[in-house]
Write a protein that holds these residues in place. Structure first.
Motif, short mmCIF file in Angstrom:
data_model
loop_
_atom_site.label_atom_id
_atom_site.label_comp_id
_atom_site.label_asym_id
_atom_site.label_seq_id
_atom_site.Cartn_x
_atom_site.Cartn_y
_atom_site.Cartn_z
N TYR A 6 33.49 -12.41 -14.70
CA TYR A 6 32.76 -10.70 -14.51
C TYR A 6 32.04 -11.45 -14.03
CZ TYR A 6 30.67 -5.87 -15.00
OH TYR A 6 29.93 -4.72 -14.54
N THR A 20 34.27 -1.86 -11.28
CA THR A 20 34.96 -2.57 -12.17
C THR A 20 36.67 -1.57 -11.79
OG1 THR A 20 34.65 -1.23 -13.67
CG2 THR A 20 33.72 -3.13 -13.67
N PHE A 52 38.35 -4.66 -11.06
CA PHE A 52 38.79 -5.47 -11.84
C PHE A 52 39.88 -5.58 -12.85
CE2 PHE A 52 36.88 -8.18 -15.29
CZ PHE A 52 36.57 -9.28 -14.53
#
Length: 558
Positions: free
Chosen positions: A397, A502, A505
């Motif tokens: 991250y 995100t 992600f």
């Protein structure tokens, strides 16, 4: 006086795949169901709409109170009471009279609202949280952290709080007692602005519906201009069911999907005459994954044989020779079932993971693709990106955010190495991937390139040929004990300094087509030797043609 519900056809007609497009609506935000009646707020016009979900027929309920409902962003209904948010105020009113009664004032803008018995949930982006109030005392009980970075709207059902986030393109399932995220679902369209739960009165089945609001470009025919065609923008707002299937064992959730036909074809059209003896032309085929299933593959133009390269299917076209003036078209056509997928894995889950295998280290921690991993600028970036972090997921991250801080997106005709890209500060999707690969591998995180194309994300354009303007790549990183997880290259880089969403992600939407994981998408060999770009690039030898056709929306995954 009681609120009167209209009579509509069987609710079974509204479940499934139908998109609701209310007539006359501009920007839908909060939505709510009262049995089979759909209510929605048009925040721009101030209209509280009653919508027939079967015909899109629309009625304005607040004909004499439109000004009071201007800029309302969230609505919720509990029994005969309508709750709403406007500016930094929360109001309630009787559905029959619609006279607003002040409930509470927030220090910042109140975005979404949900009500369950005497508990009131209010989302506030500027406070980064979901505030919980008691109806009787009008006091704040507690606060949950907001799961995303955008404006959020709410719906509640028994033990679950559902949160839609405009920027994250995601709906979060939250335990309404603890505020913990159970799982997340990617929405099939961008800019979700409202969410509601419909319960079938006959079967008891519950369906999530999500409202969307944005602008779309279109070509306008202006008879007063010459030329008459010009680019313009118009409102795009609608409501669509959100289907999902949660797999807690594998830590992912599938969402809406589509049956897509994809064709990839090469047309031999060299810039200069060439002669190539004993040619083998390899083109990777779509991958079989948790979210992508191959229904059918067939050749285009010429037959091919198949090879397996590092676990990936590859089509091999063979020519005795390619001679000057010779012309061919060849490729493949595939029918695919593709869905959105979102993994939910936390840093705590990866605290005690197994060691990497020797094979993974030898294949995915090395510089095998001009990653400039031995240059000082790349090695320094690898150190700065993670700082003192040791947790694999947090490292990943941090690397992503570091790259987003350092780079801005820009299309280029060729791919430069990561050291040049970092120095320049601008990169294409392929260059983002190169930098991410280099920094991850230097920090001991196995990564590989995935992608090649995205279907144009116009799910409503079904049975219509669609052509992407560009190819696209992203990556996968490996977490021992969990496997390969997807991560987009640049679409979540929405602005310098973040906060960055995100949504991609550990997630991909339905329009991502996975082809050739970790291998070259296309290679050319002559007399058993692979040709490099310096020898002869495929772009100098042929023109590629890519076509997508969205055939239909898939039923909910089992």
């Amino acid at each position: 006086m009681t609120f009167t519900l209209p009579s509509f056809p069987s609710t079974s007609q509204m479940l499934g795949k139908r998109t609701i497009r209310p007539l006359g609506a501009a920007t839908l935000c909060g939505i709510a169901f009262i049995e089979d009646t759909l209510l929605a707020i048009d925040t721009v016009k101030g209209h509280l709409l009653q919508i027939n979900p079967h015909s899109d027929n629309t009625q304005i309920l607040n004909s004499h109170q439109v000004k009071d409902f201007m800029d309302v962003t969230g609505i919720s209904v509990w029994k005969d009471t309508l709750w709403l948010t406007r500016g930094n105020q929360v109001y309630l009113c009787n559905l029959n009279s619609l006279g607003l009664e002040h409930f509470v004032t927030l220090p910042y803008t109140a975005d979404g609202i949900a009500v369950w018995e005497s508990t009131i949930y209010v989302s506030c982006q500027k406070q980064g949280g979901i505030l919980i109030f008691d109806r009787d005392t009008r006091k704040q009980i507690t606060k949950f952290y907001a799961p995303g970075v955008g404006v959020e709207n709410l719906a509640v059902d028994e033990e679950t709080l559902w949160v839609s986030d405009t920027v994250e393109q995601t709906v979060y399932c939250i335990d309404r007692a603890t505020g913990e995220v159970t799982f997340a679902v990617l929405t099939p369209f961008d800019s979700p602005t409202g969410i509601a739960i419909h319960k079938d009165s006959q079967t008891g089945k519950k369906t999530l519906y999500v409202a969307y609001a944005s602008e779309e470009p279109y070509v306008r025919d202006n008879p007063n201009a010459d030329p008459s065609h010009e680019l313009s923008y118009r409102d795009r707002t609608f409501i669509h069911p959100l289907n999902y299937s949660h797999n807690p064992d594998k830590r992912y959730t599938l969402s809406n999907g589509y049956l897509i036909e994809m064709s990839y074809m090469e047309e031999i059209a060299p810039l200069e005459d060439v002669y190539l003896p004993e040619v083998e032309w390899r083109i990777a085929l779509p991958s079989e994954t948790e979210r992508q299933k191959i229904k059918h593959i067939e050749p285009i133009g010429l037959p091919f044989t198949e090879e397996i390269v590092q676990g990936q299917r590859v089509a091999v076209f063979k020519f005795d020779a390619l001679t000057p003036g010779e012309r061919h078209i060849f490729g493949w056509k595939a029918v695919l079932e593709v869905r959105g997928i979102k993994y939910r894995i936390t840093p705590t889950d990866v605290e005690n993971i197994p060691e990497l295998s020797v094979e993974l280290k030898s294949r995915y921690l090395v510089d095998d693709d001009d990653l400039a991993m031995d240059t000082s600028i790349v090695r320094r970036a690898a150190r700065e990106a993670i700082g003192t972090e040791t947790n694999l997921l947090r490292k990943m991250y941090s690397i992503r955010n570091y790259v987003y801080d350092e780079l801005s997106y820009g299309i280029k005709p060729h791919i430069d190495t990561p050291d040049i890209v970092l120095e320049r500060g601008v990169g294409s999707c392929g260059e983002y991937v190169g930098v991410l690969l280099a920094l991850c591998r230097l920090n001991g995180i196995p990564c590989r390139t995935v992608g090649r194309y995205k279907c144009p994300p116009y799910a409503e354009y079904q049975q219509v040929p669609l052509q992407p303007q560009y190819n696209h790549v992203w990556l996968e990183f490996y977490v021992p004990g969990f496997g390969w997880l997807p991560m987009e290259s640049n679409p979540d880089d929405v602005g310098r300094g973040g906060p960055y969403p995100t949504r991609f992600f550990m997630g991909l939407c339905w329009y991502h087509i996975e082809i050739g994981k970790g291998i070259s998408f296309e290679t050319l060999m002559s007399q058993g030797a692979r040709l490099t770009k310096e020898d002869l690039s495929i772009g100098e030898l042929a023109i590629n043609h890519i076509r997508f056709t969205i055939l239909e929306e898939l039923p909910p995954a089992s």
